[in-house]
Design a protein around this motif. Structure first.
Motif, PDB file in Angstrom:
ATOM      1  N   GLY A  35       0.772  -1.227   0.000  1.00 20.61           N
ATOM      2  CA  GLY A  35       0.000   0.000   0.000  1.00 20.61           C
ATOM      3  C   GLY A  35       0.803   1.278   0.000  1.00 20.61           C
ATOM      4  N   SER A  36       2.105   1.188  -0.275  1.00 22.01           N
ATOM      5  CA  SER A  36       2.920   2.402  -0.260  1.00 22.01           C
ATOM      6  C   SER A  36       3.770   2.483  -1.518  1.00 22.01           C
ATOM      7  CB  SER A  36       3.823   2.439   0.974  1.00 22.01           C
ATOM      8  OG  SER A  36       4.776   1.395   0.909  1.00 22.01           O
ATOM      9  N   MET A  37       4.494   3.593  -1.645  1.00 26.33           N
ATOM     10  CA  MET A  37       5.399   3.785  -2.777  1.00 26.33           C
ATOM     11  C   MET A  37       6.827   3.685  -2.273  1.00 26.33           C
ATOM     12  SD  MET A  37       7.591   5.726  -4.734  1.00 26.33           S
ATOM     13  CE  MET A  37       7.519   7.459  -4.263  1.00 26.33           C
ATOM     14  N   THR A  38       7.601   2.765  -2.874  1.00 27.16           N
ATOM     15  CA  THR A  38       8.996   2.562  -2.510  1.00 27.16           C
ATOM     16  C   THR A  38       9.880   2.932  -3.693  1.00 27.16           C
ATOM     17  OG1 THR A  38       8.373   0.724  -1.057  1.00 27.16           O
ATOM     18  CG2 THR A  38      10.698   0.889  -1.680  1.00 27.16           C
ATOM     19  N   LEU A  39      10.880   3.756  -3.451  1.00 27.17           N
ATOM     20  CA  LEU A  39      11.826   4.103  -4.502  1.00 27.17           C
ATOM     21  C   LEU A  39      12.837   2.976  -4.670  1.00 27.17           C
ATOM     22  CD1 LEU A  39      12.543   7.867  -3.712  1.00 27.17           C
ATOM     23  CD2 LEU A  39      11.092   6.936  -5.513  1.00 27.17           C
ATOM     24  N   ILE A  40      13.094   2.578  -5.911  1.00 31.17           N
ATOM     25  CA  ILE A  40      14.022   1.486  -6.196  1.00 31.17           C
ATOM     26  C   ILE A  40      14.995   1.922  -7.279  1.00 31.17           C
ATOM     27  CG2 ILE A  40      12.376  -0.316  -5.521  1.00 31.17           C
ATOM     28  CD1 ILE A  40      11.771  -0.763  -8.499  1.00 31.17           C
ATOM     29  N   ASP A  41      16.095   1.151  -7.430  1.00 28.61           N
ATOM     30  CA  ASP A  41      17.043   1.452  -8.496  1.00 28.61           C
ATOM     31  C   ASP A  41      16.726   0.616  -9.731  1.00 28.61           C
ATOM     32  OD1 ASP A  41      17.946  -1.105  -7.850  1.00 28.61           O
ATOM     33  OD2 ASP A  41      19.763  -0.396  -6.836  1.00 28.61           O
ATOM     34  N   GLU A  42      17.453   0.852 -10.817  1.00 27.22           N
ATOM     35  CA  GLU A  42      17.144   0.178 -12.077  1.00 27.22           C
ATOM     36  C   GLU A  42      17.306  -1.337 -11.999  1.00 27.22           C
ATOM     37  OE1 GLU A  42      17.688   0.931 -16.857  1.00 27.22           O
ATOM     38  OE2 GLU A  42      19.039   1.918 -15.448  1.00 27.22           O
ATOM     39  N   LEU A  48      12.120  -7.051 -10.510  1.00 24.98           N
ATOM     40  CA  LEU A  48      10.683  -7.161 -10.255  1.00 24.98           C
ATOM     41  C   LEU A  48       9.907  -7.389 -11.542  1.00 24.98           C
ATOM     42  CD1 LEU A  48      10.030  -4.420  -7.537  1.00 24.98           C
ATOM     43  CD2 LEU A  48      10.031  -6.897  -7.242  1.00 24.98           C
ATOM     44  N   TYR A  49      10.335  -6.732 -12.620  1.00 25.47           N
ATOM     45  CA  TYR A  49       9.654  -6.911 -13.894  1.00 25.47           C
ATOM     46  C   TYR A  49       9.700  -8.377 -14.335  1.00 25.47           C
ATOM     47  CZ  TYR A  49       8.195  -6.095 -18.719  1.00 25.47           C
ATOM     48  OH  TYR A  49       7.531  -6.127 -19.913  1.00 25.47           O
ATOM     49  N   ALA A 113      17.629   6.315 -17.739  1.00 26.40           N
ATOM     50  CA  ALA A 113      16.525   5.898 -18.601  1.00 26.40           C
ATOM     51  C   ALA A 113      15.212   6.487 -18.095  1.00 26.40           C
ATOM     52  CB  ALA A 113      16.434   4.377 -18.630  1.00 26.40           C
ATOM     53  N   THR A 114      14.181   6.452 -18.945  1.00 31.72           N
ATOM     54  CA  THR A 114      12.845   6.893 -18.538  1.00 31.72           C
ATOM     55  C   THR A 114      12.384   6.105 -17.315  1.00 31.72           C
ATOM     56  OG1 THR A 114      12.258   7.550 -20.782  1.00 31.72           O
ATOM     57  CG2 THR A 114      10.446   7.054 -19.286  1.00 31.72           C
ATOM     58  N   GLY A 115      11.786   6.793 -16.373  1.00 35.34           N
ATOM     59  CA  GLY A 115      11.335   6.162 -15.141  1.00 35.34           C
ATOM     60  C   GLY A 115      10.133   5.260 -15.360  1.00 35.34           C
ATOM     61  N   ARG A 116       9.991   4.320 -14.440  1.00 32.97           N
ATOM     62  CA  ARG A 116       8.829   3.424 -14.501  1.00 32.97           C
ATOM     63  C   ARG A 116       8.439   3.009 -13.081  1.00 32.97           C
ATOM     64  NH1 ARG A 116      12.984   0.045 -16.727  1.00 32.97           N
ATOM     65  NH2 ARG A 116      13.311   1.959 -17.944  1.00 32.97           N
ATOM     66  N   SER A 117       7.165   2.712 -12.884  1.00 30.07           N
ATOM     67  CA  SER A 117       6.647   2.283 -11.592  1.00 30.07           C
ATOM     68  C   SER A 117       6.034   0.901 -11.731  1.00 30.07           C
ATOM     69  CB  SER A 117       5.596   3.272 -11.073  1.00 30.07           C
ATOM     70  OG  SER A 117       5.184   2.923  -9.768  1.00 30.07           O
ATOM     71  N   MET A 118       6.584  -0.063 -10.999  1.00 31.26           N
ATOM     72  CA  MET A 118       6.058  -1.429 -11.007  1.00 31.26           C
ATOM     73  C   MET A 118       4.956  -1.489  -9.946  1.00 31.26           C
ATOM     74  SD  MET A 118       8.701  -1.812 -12.919  1.00 31.26           S
ATOM     75  CE  MET A 118       8.720  -3.499 -13.416  1.00 31.26           C
ATOM     76  N   ILE A 119       3.716  -1.595 -10.385  1.00 30.51           N
ATOM     77  CA  ILE A 119       2.566  -1.502  -9.483  1.00 30.51           C
ATOM     78  C   ILE A 119       1.926  -2.877  -9.333  1.00 30.51           C
ATOM     79  CG2 ILE A 119       0.339  -0.402  -9.072  1.00 30.51           C
ATOM     80  CD1 ILE A 119       1.287   1.936 -10.784  1.00 30.51           C
ATOM     81  N   LEU A 120       1.938  -3.385  -8.110  1.00 30.40           N
ATOM     82  CA  LEU A 120       1.328  -4.680  -7.800  1.00 30.40           C
ATOM     83  C   LEU A 120      -0.023  -4.441  -7.146  1.00 30.40           C
ATOM     84  CD1 LEU A 120       3.219  -6.938  -8.664  1.00 30.40           C
ATOM     85  CD2 LEU A 120       4.572  -5.099  -7.679  1.00 30.40           C
ATOM     86  N   PHE A 132      11.175   3.304 -10.008  1.00 23.60           N
ATOM     87  CA  PHE A 132      12.490   3.744 -10.462  1.00 23.60           C
ATOM     88  C   PHE A 132      12.277   5.072 -11.165  1.00 23.60           C
ATOM     89  CE2 PHE A 132      15.332   3.664 -14.324  1.00 23.60           C
ATOM     90  CZ  PHE A 132      16.442   4.172 -13.669  1.00 23.60           C
ATOM     91  N   LEU A 133      12.753   6.142 -10.563  1.00 27.18           N
ATOM     92  CA  LEU A 133      12.462   7.480 -11.077  1.00 27.18           C
ATOM     93  C   LEU A 133      13.206   7.792 -12.374  1.00 27.18           C
ATOM     94  CD1 LEU A 133      12.463   9.470  -7.731  1.00 27.18           C
ATOM     95  CD2 LEU A 133      10.477   8.838  -9.113  1.00 27.18           C
TER      96      LEU A 133
END
Length: 337
Positions: A35-42, A48-49, A113-120, A132-133
């Motif tokens: 339920g939260s947002m965690t910043l991660i590296d590439e 995770l992808y 690279a362009t940022g992406r958010s892996m949303i579960l 990953f910002l």
């Protein structure tokens, strides 16, 4: 004074959302706070992808979602954010422009690279974001398009960007530009963890520069170390002209000086995915107040927009929000006053 040609310009992280359904056990296995947002590296993003199930990729980011919602309501919106000249950058640009939102910030030719958010999304419809910002964190004052800020009735800033020193400088520049042009500044607090990291800075920025603040119950309570919502409400009303506070199924409370409006949550048959609920509430509210609606009716439009987006997977509306508002509230709320 610059003529108003935009309702809202939003500033935020330009991200591509990668959405997949997952069980709670997946979150536990991979150490993902629910339920939260965690910043991660590439590398973590790539890991995770690979581990996620079938996913849907769509341009996202909180402020981008809000801009898309405003456009779906029939408003005029622009987005300011940073992407790289790569495949995901092209996807983001195509998607947000296809919604009718102006996106004119040049792509970065070097750097992350362009940022992406892996949303579960778990079966209870909660979403856990792993972000990953990337290029988004490079957004700075030079990326602010002065003419768009000066021409927008409201400039809306995404709190998530507060982690970036260059973005803070961009926020300050935009605030000064907007107020010099007689426009308003809006800020969303975005996440309780972010609020806890920067609460003193955020309160100072709000008091000096923000006219309209958006927050959910947990965020506003965290900001003021309040043990209950009513105490937090009394604190926030002293920091800005308008506060739009969302409370999930309890609806929202809009406070402006001595005015207090309680807005019921719009009914939804099934809550599928809460991703983007706050973003779309903000879209509806901002569309309303920039198009002649009262604070209460603007809140009702926000509630309808939020209800639409939680009824399906993904943070962008699947039906035209202008039609939804016209059907539920009447044509007066669905067109420019």
């Amino acid at each position: 004074m610059t003529a108003q040609t935009l309702d809202v310009v939003t500033i935020g992280n330009a991200l591509v959302d990668v959405l997949a359904k997952a069980e709670d056990s997946f979150l536990e296995t991979h150490g993902i706070p629910k339920g939260s947002m965690t910043l991660i590296d590439e590398p973590r993003a790539l890991h995770l992808y690979d581990a996620m199930g079938p996913a849907v990729e769509v341009s996202g980011g909180s402020a981008g979602n809000t801009a898309a919602g405003i456009a779906s309501l029939g408003g005029k919106a622009a987005f300011l954010g940073k992407v790289r000249d790569d495949q995901l950058g092209a996807i983001f640009t195509h998607d947000i422009r296809a919604t009718g939102v102006a996106f004119d910030v040049p792509h970065a030719g070097s750097g992350p690279a362009t940022g992406r958010s892996m949303i579960l999304v778990t079966p209870d419809a909660h979403r856990s974001m792993n972000t990953f910002l990337g290029a988004a964190v490079e957004f700075g004052p030079d990326d602010v398009i002065d003419a768009q800020v000066q021409a927008a009735a409201v400039t809306y800033m995404e709190g998530y960007l507060w982690d970036s020193p260059t973005a803070k400088a961009a926020f300050l520049k935009a605030a000064r530009l907007a107020h010099a042009a007689g426009r308003r500044i809006s800020l969303t607090l975005s996440d309780p963890f972010l609020v806890n990291r920067y609460k003193d800075e955020l309160k100072d920025f709000m008091e000096k520069h923000v006219d309209i603040v958006f927050a959910n119950e947990e965020e506003v309570c965290s900001l003021y170390d309040a043990t209950d919502f009513d105490t937090a409400l009394q604190c926030v009303r002293a920091h800005c002209d308008v506060a739009a506070l969302t409370r999930s199924e309890k609806g929202a409370v809009i406070v402006a000086g001595e005015e207090v409006h309680v807005v019921d949550a719009a009914p939804v048959k099934e809550v599928v995915d809460t991703t983007g609920a706050g973003d779309l509430f903000a879209a509806g509210f901002l569309y309303g107040i920039t198009n002649g609606q009262s604070l209460y009716d603007s809140g009702r439009i926000g509630a309808l927009a939020a209800a639409e987006v939680i009824s399906h997977v993904g943070a962008r509306p699947e039906r035209t929000l202008a039609d939804l508002v016209a059907a539920q509230l009447g044509p007066a709320q669905a067109k420019r006053a």
